[in-house]
Design a protein around this motif. Sequence first.
Motif, PDB file in Angstrom:
ATOM      1  N   ASP A 459      13.334  59.225 -16.909  1.00  0.00           N
ATOM      2  CA  ASP A 459      14.290  58.521 -16.050  1.00  0.00           C
ATOM      3  C   ASP A 459      14.640  57.158 -16.659  1.00  0.00           C
ATOM      4  O   ASP A 459      13.759  56.342 -16.961  1.00  0.00           O
ATOM      5  CB  ASP A 459      13.687  58.338 -14.652  1.00  0.00           C
ATOM      6  CG  ASP A 459      14.711  57.755 -13.680  1.00  0.00           C
ATOM      7  OD1 ASP A 459      15.890  58.148 -13.745  1.00  0.00           O
ATOM      8  OD2 ASP A 459      14.323  56.886 -12.875  1.00  0.00           O
ATOM      9  N   GLY A 460      15.907  56.928 -16.855  1.00  0.00           N
ATOM     10  CA  GLY A 460      16.381  55.657 -17.390  1.00  0.00           C
ATOM     11  C   GLY A 460      16.204  55.512 -18.888  1.00  0.00           C
ATOM     12  O   GLY A 460      16.490  54.440 -19.445  1.00  0.00           O
ATOM     13  N   LYS A 461      15.726  56.539 -19.568  1.00  0.00           N
ATOM     14  CA  LYS A 461      15.480  56.476 -21.014  1.00  0.00           C
ATOM     15  C   LYS A 461      16.699  57.022 -21.778  1.00  0.00           C
ATOM     16  O   LYS A 461      17.548  57.714 -21.233  1.00  0.00           O
ATOM     17  CB  LYS A 461      14.248  57.291 -21.379  1.00  0.00           C
ATOM     18  CG  LYS A 461      12.964  56.851 -20.659  1.00  0.00           C
ATOM     19  CD  LYS A 461      12.461  55.530 -21.180  1.00  0.00           C
ATOM     20  CE  LYS A 461      11.146  55.130 -20.535  1.00  0.00           C
ATOM     21  NZ  LYS A 461      10.055  56.057 -20.859  1.00  0.00           N
ATOM     22  N   ASP A 462      16.727  56.713 -23.086  1.00  0.00           N
ATOM     23  CA  ASP A 462      17.787  57.175 -23.975  1.00  0.00           C
ATOM     24  C   ASP A 462      17.308  58.429 -24.694  1.00  0.00           C
ATOM     25  O   ASP A 462      16.324  58.388 -25.447  1.00  0.00           O
ATOM     26  CB  ASP A 462      18.127  56.078 -24.994  1.00  0.00           C
ATOM     27  CG  ASP A 462      19.360  56.411 -25.826  1.00  0.00           C
ATOM     28  OD1 ASP A 462      19.636  57.605 -26.042  1.00  0.00           O
ATOM     29  OD2 ASP A 462      20.023  55.457 -26.297  1.00  0.00           O
ATOM     30  N   LYS A 463      18.001  59.548 -24.478  1.00  0.00           N
ATOM     31  CA  LYS A 463      17.545  60.824 -25.031  1.00  0.00           C
ATOM     32  C   LYS A 463      17.692  60.915 -26.544  1.00  0.00           C
ATOM     33  O   LYS A 463      17.229  61.873 -27.161  1.00  0.00           O
ATOM     34  CB  LYS A 463      18.285  61.979 -24.378  1.00  0.00           C
ATOM     35  CG  LYS A 463      19.789  62.027 -24.648  1.00  0.00           C
ATOM     36  CD  LYS A 463      20.422  63.204 -23.928  1.00  0.00           C
ATOM     37  CE  LYS A 463      21.910  63.298 -24.207  1.00  0.00           C
ATOM     38  NZ  LYS A 463      22.535  64.446 -23.470  1.00  0.00           N
ATOM     39  N   THR A 464      18.324  59.921 -27.179  1.00  0.00           N
ATOM     40  CA  THR A 464      18.516  59.953 -28.638  1.00  0.00           C
ATOM     41  C   THR A 464      17.593  58.981 -29.376  1.00  0.00           C
ATOM     42  O   THR A 464      17.672  58.881 -30.600  1.00  0.00           O
ATOM     43  CB  THR A 464      19.972  59.619 -28.991  1.00  0.00           C
ATOM     44  OG1 THR A 464      20.260  58.266 -28.598  1.00  0.00           O
ATOM     45  CG2 THR A 464      20.938  60.570 -28.308  1.00  0.00           C
ATOM     46  N   LYS A 465      16.732  58.269 -28.651  1.00  0.00           N
ATOM     47  CA  LYS A 465      15.852  57.299 -29.287  1.00  0.00           C
ATOM     48  C   LYS A 465      14.444  57.872 -29.427  1.00  0.00           C
ATOM     49  O   LYS A 465      13.842  58.295 -28.435  1.00  0.00           O
ATOM     50  CB  LYS A 465      15.793  56.000 -28.473  1.00  0.00           C
ATOM     51  CG  LYS A 465      17.066  55.173 -28.552  1.00  0.00           C
ATOM     52  CD  LYS A 465      16.895  53.845 -27.846  1.00  0.00           C
ATOM     53  CE  LYS A 465      18.137  52.974 -28.004  1.00  0.00           C
ATOM     54  NZ  LYS A 465      17.967  51.659 -27.324  1.00  0.00           N
ATOM     55  N   PRO A 466      13.887  57.870 -30.642  1.00  0.00           N
ATOM     56  CA  PRO A 466      12.532  58.414 -30.837  1.00  0.00           C
ATOM     57  C   PRO A 466      11.489  57.733 -29.966  1.00  0.00           C
ATOM     58  O   PRO A 466      10.552  58.373 -29.501  1.00  0.00           O
ATOM     59  CB  PRO A 466      12.265  58.145 -32.322  1.00  0.00           C
ATOM     60  CG  PRO A 466      13.620  58.077 -32.951  1.00  0.00           C
ATOM     61  CD  PRO A 466      14.514  57.463 -31.909  1.00  0.00           C
ATOM     62  N   ILE A 467      11.655  56.428 -29.726  1.00  0.00           N
ATOM     63  CA  ILE A 467      10.671  55.696 -28.936  1.00  0.00           C
ATOM     64  C   ILE A 467      10.637  56.183 -27.488  1.00  0.00           C
ATOM     65  O   ILE A 467       9.637  56.013 -26.782  1.00  0.00           O
ATOM     66  CB  ILE A 467      10.955  54.175 -29.001  1.00  0.00           C
ATOM     67  CG1 ILE A 467       9.725  53.384 -28.575  1.00  0.00           C
ATOM     68  CG2 ILE A 467      12.184  53.835 -28.189  1.00  0.00           C
ATOM     69  CD1 ILE A 467       8.561  53.497 -29.517  1.00  0.00           C
ATOM     70  N   ASP A 468      11.735  56.796 -27.011  1.00  0.00           N
ATOM     71  CA  ASP A 468      11.814  57.293 -25.638  1.00  0.00           C
ATOM     72  C   ASP A 468      11.502  58.786 -25.534  1.00  0.00           C
ATOM     73  O   ASP A 468      11.571  59.370 -24.445  1.00  0.00           O
ATOM     74  CB  ASP A 468      13.215  57.049 -25.055  1.00  0.00           C
ATOM     75  CG  ASP A 468      13.471  55.578 -24.769  1.00  0.00           C
ATOM     76  OD1 ASP A 468      12.482  54.823 -24.678  1.00  0.00           O
ATOM     77  OD2 ASP A 468      14.642  55.189 -24.656  1.00  0.00           O
ATOM     78  N   ALA A 469      11.164  59.414 -26.639  1.00  0.00           N
ATOM     79  CA  ALA A 469      10.922  60.862 -26.634  1.00  0.00           C
ATOM     80  C   ALA A 469       9.635  61.203 -25.900  1.00  0.00           C
ATOM     81  O   ALA A 469       8.686  60.409 -25.851  1.00  0.00           O
ATOM     82  CB  ALA A 469      10.854  61.379 -28.071  1.00  0.00           C
ATOM     83  N   ILE A 470       9.603  62.396 -25.324  1.00  0.00           N
ATOM     84  CA  ILE A 470       8.379  62.873 -24.689  1.00  0.00           C
ATOM     85  C   ILE A 470       7.396  63.323 -25.777  1.00  0.00           C
ATOM     86  O   ILE A 470       7.777  63.565 -26.925  1.00  0.00           O
ATOM     87  CB  ILE A 470       8.663  64.040 -23.720  1.00  0.00           C
ATOM     88  CG1 ILE A 470       9.260  65.221 -24.486  1.00  0.00           C
ATOM     89  CG2 ILE A 470       9.585  63.587 -22.602  1.00  0.00           C
ATOM     90  CD1 ILE A 470       9.420  66.480 -23.635  1.00  0.00           C
ATOM     91  N   ALA A 471       6.130  63.439 -25.418  1.00  0.00           N
ATOM     92  CA  ALA A 471       5.119  63.850 -26.392  1.00  0.00           C
ATOM     93  C   ALA A 471       5.266  65.339 -26.710  1.00  0.00           C
ATOM     94  O   ALA A 471       5.411  66.171 -25.810  1.00  0.00           O
ATOM     95  CB  ALA A 471       3.724  63.580 -25.830  1.00  0.00           C
ATOM     96  N   THR A 472       5.241  65.656 -27.992  1.00  0.00           N
ATOM     97  CA  THR A 472       5.285  67.052 -28.436  1.00  0.00           C
ATOM     98  C   THR A 472       3.853  67.585 -28.363  1.00  0.00           C
ATOM     99  O   THR A 472       3.153  67.690 -29.377  1.00  0.00           O
ATOM    100  CB  THR A 472       5.839  67.163 -29.866  1.00  0.00           C
ATOM    101  OG1 THR A 472       7.082  66.455 -29.931  1.00  0.00           O
ATOM    102  CG2 THR A 472       6.070  68.614 -30.258  1.00  0.00           C
ATOM    103  N   LYS A 473       3.399  67.917 -27.160  1.00  0.00           N
ATOM    104  CA  LYS A 473       1.993  68.279 -26.952  1.00  0.00           C
ATOM    105  C   LYS A 473       1.837  69.778 -26.712  1.00  0.00           C
ATOM    106  O   LYS A 473       2.785  70.477 -26.333  1.00  0.00           O
ATOM    107  CB  LYS A 473       1.421  67.494 -25.771  1.00  0.00           C
ATOM    108  CG  LYS A 473       2.179  67.670 -24.462  1.00  0.00           C
ATOM    109  CD  LYS A 473       1.643  66.728 -23.406  1.00  0.00           C
ATOM    110  CE  LYS A 473       2.455  66.823 -22.103  1.00  0.00           C
ATOM    111  NZ  LYS A 473       1.970  65.869 -21.080  1.00  0.00           N
ATOM    112  N   TYR A 474       0.620  70.253 -26.928  1.00  0.00           N
ATOM    113  CA  TYR A 474       0.309  71.677 -26.785  1.00  0.00           C
ATOM    114  C   TYR A 474      -0.066  71.948 -25.331  1.00  0.00           C
ATOM    115  O   TYR A 474      -0.952  71.291 -24.770  1.00  0.00           O
ATOM    116  CB  TYR A 474      -0.839  72.061 -27.707  1.00  0.00           C
ATOM    117  CG  TYR A 474      -1.038  73.547 -27.837  1.00  0.00           C
ATOM    118  CD1 TYR A 474      -0.036  74.360 -28.328  1.00  0.00           C
ATOM    119  CD2 TYR A 474      -2.243  74.134 -27.479  1.00  0.00           C
ATOM    120  CE1 TYR A 474      -0.209  75.728 -28.467  1.00  0.00           C
ATOM    121  CE2 TYR A 474      -2.433  75.500 -27.610  1.00  0.00           C
ATOM    122  CZ  TYR A 474      -1.417  76.290 -28.104  1.00  0.00           C
ATOM    123  OH  TYR A 474      -1.599  77.642 -28.234  1.00  0.00           O
TER     124      TYR A 474
END
Length: 545
Positions: A459-474
Amino acid sequence: MKLRYIIAAIASAAIFAGCQTEPMVGSFEDFSTNTSYISIPVAGGSQEVNLTAPEAWSFAKLFDLKDEDGKVVKDENDKNVKTELPDWLTADKVSGSGSTTIKFSAEASESGREAELQIKCGSKTLFLVVRQGSVEAVEASCKEVIDGPDGKSYIVKGTVTSIVNTTYGNWYLKDDAGDEVYIYGTLDKDGKTKNFLSLGLEVGDVVKVSGPKTTYGETVELVDVTVLSIEKALLSIVKVDPAEVSKDGGDLEIVVAFKGKGVYQSIEDEYNWITYKNSEFKAGVPTLFEKNPADTVVFNFSVAAFDGYKPRSGFITLSSSAYDSDKNKTNTTVMDIEIKQKSNAPDVKPIMDAIADGFAHVEGTVMAICKRGYVLADDSGAVLAYYGSAFKPENYKLGDKIGIVDEFGAYNFGLQFSCDGKDGFVLEDKLKEGSGSVTYPEPEVIDPEKLAAIIASIDGKDKTKPIDAIATKYVEITGTPKKSGSYTNIYLDNYEDADFSAYQLPEQFDLESKIDKKVVIRGYVQSVSGGKHVNIVFTSLEDAQ
């Protein structure tokens, strides 16, 4: 004779030292076999051994367990899984209590092979040699040894490229084709061990040896070899400084000892970034113990600066020849010295630490593969290496070790490298071939509460910025695939505010056949599309119990 002198091999090879086999233990009064040796025909068959034991006994686990493709099986700590017998031999019993008869069997073999088995009872150990067919040594190239069966004996001729252990005689032999095997143990002229120095072997000598092949982990070895002939080298490396040239280039010094008529250097055109400057001759000084000492030459070269992102290497060729009294050439040694230069890539960092750098150099393991790329992971985290429609999944295996130099990016809050030649992509380098399988971490089980937390985190994050990316977790989810227009989404029980979707699903996962059936899915969370669809790169798809 020609030698490719690989500088890095000398340091890395030291890890093999000190692994000499313990002395053999004979039979005991209350623990014995009726024979210490059995032979199975090359056409295949069985042989029986009578074992006398006062209590519980078992075979020791000494041999590498291999899968159907011949790959060594690894445990969760990436260690080789051991088994009681080599892969070509079976036994109807590998443990028991008291005296018994053991039946050994083997399929037909095109060549001879042999294995030394260990049977333990308490603190006592018996040795049993099982041979199939003739193990008479055959002449072969290093490649034929590498591809051949364990237990078979070979005669191989090649050049000593590095010496690791001077007590047992552990060293590397490389043939004219450039293939290399590891010599693990060298017998002296009387057939005894631990007397390697008596042979006078040096780096650069051309040697013919005979011995049986074994495979230790991923290293092909000839064990306790007999030296059949030695051709002394006219050249040997004293020093290469520096061992690896920096990306800024600079001076390079090579000191060579020689016993021929001079030393000559040459550099092929493709390595024109290495330039000869000058050389200095130094005569050897005879002593009481060395009547004919080697002379030395100090060669000086310059190496140009390098702006490439993948380390480069080139070769400097040195040669020296000997002549008889009639000036006829009797011997020549040619040596290719590998010169390595560091790249202009950033230093390697853990994936999660490198995000803040933007342009980064990371190394990791391929943990999942989809139609558009693969998930690369290290101990810190994971990232999607995205190649788009040009991606060729058949070129990758689970377990591949890969290095990437690229600009971090994000798409739909999913961390990724754009490895399609765009957005700063520079290099993908396969560091090591994978086995096709990996050990996954314990998955995080995603329930409705955790799914809602993933959605809330963007919420409120930029979907194109790596710093705002979700964790690529298992993760692991238990849900029901349902059709939604042309898409298939997976829903958790009693929760429809958000769902999951398969990200570029590979063909081996038949999600369509699971419509309206409860399933368990494991994979890597990759991105969030449409504000509510969490995309997963699948690693497994199973029916829920």
